[in-house]
Design a protein around this motif. Structure first.
Motif, short mmCIF file in Angstrom:
data_model
loop_
_atom_site.label_atom_id
_atom_site.label_comp_id
_atom_site.label_asym_id
_atom_site.label_seq_id
_atom_site.Cartn_x
_atom_site.Cartn_y
_atom_site.Cartn_z
N PHE A 81 14.70 -6.07 -1.33
CA PHE A 81 13.79 -5.66 -0.27
C PHE A 81 12.37 -6.17 -0.53
O PHE A 81 11.67 -6.59 0.39
CB PHE A 81 13.80 -4.13 -0.11
N MET A 82 11.94 -6.15 -1.80
CA MET A 82 10.61 -6.64 -2.14
C MET A 82 10.49 -8.14 -1.84
O MET A 82 9.50 -8.58 -1.25
CB MET A 82 10.29 -6.37 -3.62
N ILE A 83 11.49 -8.91 -2.22
CA ILE A 83 11.46 -10.35 -1.96
C ILE A 83 11.50 -10.61 -0.46
O ILE A 83 10.72 -11.40 0.07
CB ILE A 83 12.64 -11.06 -2.67
N TRP A 84 12.41 -9.94 0.23
CA TRP A 84 12.58 -10.15 1.67
C TRP A 84 11.29 -9.80 2.43
O TRP A 84 10.82 -10.59 3.25
CB TRP A 84 13.75 -9.32 2.19
N ALA A 85 10.72 -8.64 2.17
CA ALA A 85 9.50 -8.22 2.87
C ALA A 85 8.34 -9.15 2.54
O ALA A 85 7.54 -9.51 3.41
CB ALA A 85 9.15 -6.78 2.52
N ASN A 86 8.26 -9.56 1.28
CA ASN A 86 7.18 -10.45 0.87
C ASN A 86 7.29 -11.80 1.57
O ASN A 86 6.30 -12.38 2.03
CB ASN A 86 7.20 -10.62 -0.65
N MET A 87 8.51 -12.31 1.69
CA MET A 87 8.71 -13.60 2.36
C MET A 87 8.53 -13.48 3.87
O MET A 87 8.03 -14.40 4.51
CB MET A 87 10.09 -14.15 2.04
N ILE A 92 0.86 -8.02 0.72
CA ILE A 92 -0.59 -7.88 0.73
C ILE A 92 -1.11 -8.92 1.71
O ILE A 92 -0.97 -10.11 1.49
CB ILE A 92 -1.21 -8.09 -0.67
N GLY A 93 -1.69 -8.45 2.79
CA GLY A 93 -2.12 -9.40 3.81
C GLY A 93 -0.90 -10.08 4.40
O GLY A 93 0.18 -9.51 4.45
N SER A 94 -1.08 -11.29 4.85
CA SER A 94 0.06 -12.01 5.38
C SER A 94 0.04 -13.43 4.83
O SER A 94 -1.01 -13.98 4.52
CB SER A 94 0.01 -12.05 6.91
#
Length: 189
Positions: A81-87, A92-94
């Motif tokens: 979930f962390m990798i998916w949301a980050n990608m 932090i920001g976009s």
């Protein structure tokens, strides 16, 4: 031979689930312009979903009990979930920035911890707590360095995201700790 057949079946299940999940954005792209995935998006997400499933299937073979299995699901799920949301949107920001790269380092720390731990409950527990510490440090660095000023970011969001993932990895650590309990029935593989 029976174990090899079971592994082959599990890998086919992971592949099928990966294809089904990738069909969701593919079908959505046929009906709306709101979903616009490139070939690279499909390849990256396919690798992420299949890799996470494959990792679970392989680790699950060494799981001593059901609590350990749940701990693995929590650890892999939080990392996925962390990798998916980050990608997808950035934590932090976009987009690509130093804050989001720091989260990529956290995911790498989980992978390294799993490899170094050799799947021992005690070492997996320490890995989860080390990741929690790293997330707290990352949150502090993000706030002190002014990443809350990035477009689409705020102090509350940075703290919330850090706390959310820290809580998941802390839960994973507690579950790995509980999986060492001698009172748990051993799984029948």
């Amino acid at each position: 031979m029976k174990k090899q057949t079971k592994l082959s079946g599990s890998l086919m299940t992971v592949a099928l689930i990966t294809v089904i999940l990738l069909m969701i954005p593919f079908v959505a792209m046929q009906f709306t312009s709101e979903v616009d995935w490139s070939v690279a998006d499909f390849l990256i997400m396919g690798a992420l979903v299949f890799g996470t499933g494959l990792t679970y299937v392989l680790i699950n073979q060494f799981a001593p009990n059901w609590v350990y299995r749940i701990a693995i699901i929590v650890a892999l799920g939080a990392t996925f979930f962390m990798i998916w949301a980050n990608m997808a949107v950035g934590l932090i920001g976009s987009g690509p920035n130093a804050g989001n790269i720091m989260y990529a380092v956290i995911a790498l720390a989980v992978v390294i911890g799993i490899l170094v731990s050799r799947l021992r409950s005690s070492a997996m527990e320490r890995t989860m707590y080390a990741v929690v510490s790293a997330l707290i440090l990352l949150t502090g660095i993000a706030l002190v360095s002014g990443m809350n000023q990035y477009p689409g970011s705020s102090s509350a969001e940075i703290v919330s995201v850090g706390a959310f993932f820290a809580a998941l990895f802390f839960l994973g650590g507690r579950l790995f700790h509980a999986s060492k309990s001698p009172g748990l029935a051993q799984s029948a593989s």
